[in-house]
Write an enzyme that holds these catalytic residues in place. Structure first.
Site, mmCIF file in Angstrom:
data_model
loop_
_atom_site.group_PDB
_atom_site.id
_atom_site.type_symbol
_atom_site.label_atom_id
_atom_site.label_comp_id
_atom_site.label_asym_id
_atom_site.label_seq_id
_atom_site.Cartn_x
_atom_site.Cartn_y
_atom_site.Cartn_z
ATOM 1 N N SER A 54 49.963 57.211 37.161
ATOM 2 C CA SER A 54 48.502 57.217 37.068
ATOM 3 C C SER A 54 47.818 57.996 38.180
ATOM 4 O O SER A 54 46.709 58.500 37.994
ATOM 5 C CB SER A 54 47.965 55.778 37.045
ATOM 6 O OG SER A 54 48.378 55.077 38.200
ATOM 7 N N GLY A 91 51.191 54.353 34.346
ATOM 8 C CA GLY A 91 52.103 53.233 34.153
ATOM 9 C C GLY A 91 53.563 53.610 34.095
ATOM 10 O O GLY A 91 54.417 52.752 33.902
ATOM 11 N N ASN A 120 55.591 51.921 40.484
ATOM 12 C CA ASN A 120 55.547 50.963 39.374
ATOM 13 C C ASN A 120 56.854 50.189 39.228
ATOM 14 O O ASN A 120 56.862 49.074 38.714
ATOM 15 C CB ASN A 120 55.220 51.696 38.069
ATOM 16 C CG ASN A 120 53.797 52.207 38.052
ATOM 17 O OD1 ASN A 120 52.888 51.523 38.498
ATOM 18 N ND2 ASN A 120 53.602 53.412 37.564
ATOM 19 N N ASP A 201 38.586 49.347 41.053
ATOM 20 C CA ASP A 201 39.793 48.519 41.055
ATOM 21 C C ASP A 201 40.477 48.509 42.417
ATOM 22 O O ASP A 201 41.422 47.760 42.639
ATOM 23 C CB ASP A 201 40.781 48.975 39.975
ATOM 24 C CG ASP A 201 41.246 50.407 40.132
ATOM 25 O OD1 ASP A 201 40.974 51.034 41.189
ATOM 26 O OD2 ASP A 201 41.895 50.921 39.191
ATOM 27 N N HIS A 204 42.982 53.030 42.353
ATOM 28 C CA HIS A 204 43.052 54.449 42.034
ATOM 29 C C HIS A 204 41.993 55.237 42.793
ATOM 30 O O HIS A 204 40.824 54.836 42.810
ATOM 31 C CB HIS A 204 42.887 54.661 40.527
ATOM 32 C CG HIS A 204 43.992 54.053 39.732
ATOM 33 N ND1 HIS A 204 43.942 52.755 39.259
ATOM 34 C CD2 HIS A 204 45.185 54.562 39.342
ATOM 35 C CE1 HIS A 204 45.068 52.482 38.610
ATOM 36 N NE2 HIS A 204 45.834 53.564 38.650
#
Length: 231
Positions: A54, A91, A120, A201, A204
């Site tokens: 991402s 992801g 991840n 969030d 990012h």
């Protein structure tokens, strides 16, 4: 480098390359975009492939504002005649990147592969040995395809424990040393302690942060670019 790690850990951020069910829609969109790009005819000029998650797939950003697109602009500005193929999926894990790499190498035949994967894996509890094996597989396959490799490392937050955090980052350092490939230690260096540089969030980076991400990559990437591709 300890300062970077401490700043990142002090913030308590989740890793910037988070993969979870909440990103399923973004992942699907990125998969489609990556597949569409990979399906295009091989470039006629030397190509740089970004194999990422991402952070490189423009999650939450307007299209063509991420650091990978800024890389295209930097190459043109500095008169390096390279194309850039963004094969990044929100992801994605090292196993996902490894699984799709053969098709990417076959279609694009890149001169350089930038590998921005691994965080991840930690989020999903993938054993470090598996992450390392996958990253080594990606590096080996890229080198076998006569591509230069730039590995991008990551730090993990403190809730994983200092021992795990150290071992996690050491995977990138060890592979870079063993395989004699270039390493960007931390893509988010310089913004890890700046909340304003992250989206709501707090995971990012924002549009404003993208030039800084590119600036973290460029000094290590530039020496890998063939002089013959610069006009």
């Amino acid at each position: 480098m300890d300062t970077l790690k401490n700043n990142w850990s002090a913030r308590g951020f989740v890793m910037a390359a988070v993969a979870s069910a909440m990103f399923a829609a973004a992942a699907s969109s990125s998969v489609n975009a990556a597949e569409a790009q990979a399906a295009q005819a091989p470039p006629t000029k030397p190509a740089i492939v970004v194999l990422g998650d991402s952070l490189s797939a423009e999650y939450g950003l307007p299209r063509d504002t991420g650091w990978v697109n800024l890389l295209r602009e930097r190459l043109a500005k500095e008169r390096f005649d390279y194309s850039v193929a963004n094969s990044s999926i929100s992801g994605d894990t090292t196993s996902g990147g490894r699984a799709r790499l053969t098709a990417v190498l076959t279609r694009i035949k890149p001169a350089v592969v930038i590998v921005e994967l691994g965080a991840n894996d930690a989020l999903r509890g993938v054993p470090l040995a598996t992450t390392e094996a996958n990253l080594r597989g990606i590096v080996d396959a890229s080198l076998a395809a006569h591509a230069k490799v730039l590995l991008v490392g990551m730090y993990v937050p403190p809730n994983y424990g200092p021992d795990y955090s150290q071992k996690f980052h050491a995977v990138y350092e060890r592979i870079a040393k063993d395989k004699k490939v270039s390493l960007v230690p931390f893509l988010l260096a310089g913004i890890e302690d700046k909340p304003s540089m992250f989206q709501s969030d707090q995971i990012h980076p924002t549009v404003q942060a993208q030039p800084l991400l590119l600036n973290n990559v460029w000094p290590t990437l530039k020496p890998l670019l063939a002089a013959g591709a610069s006009q």
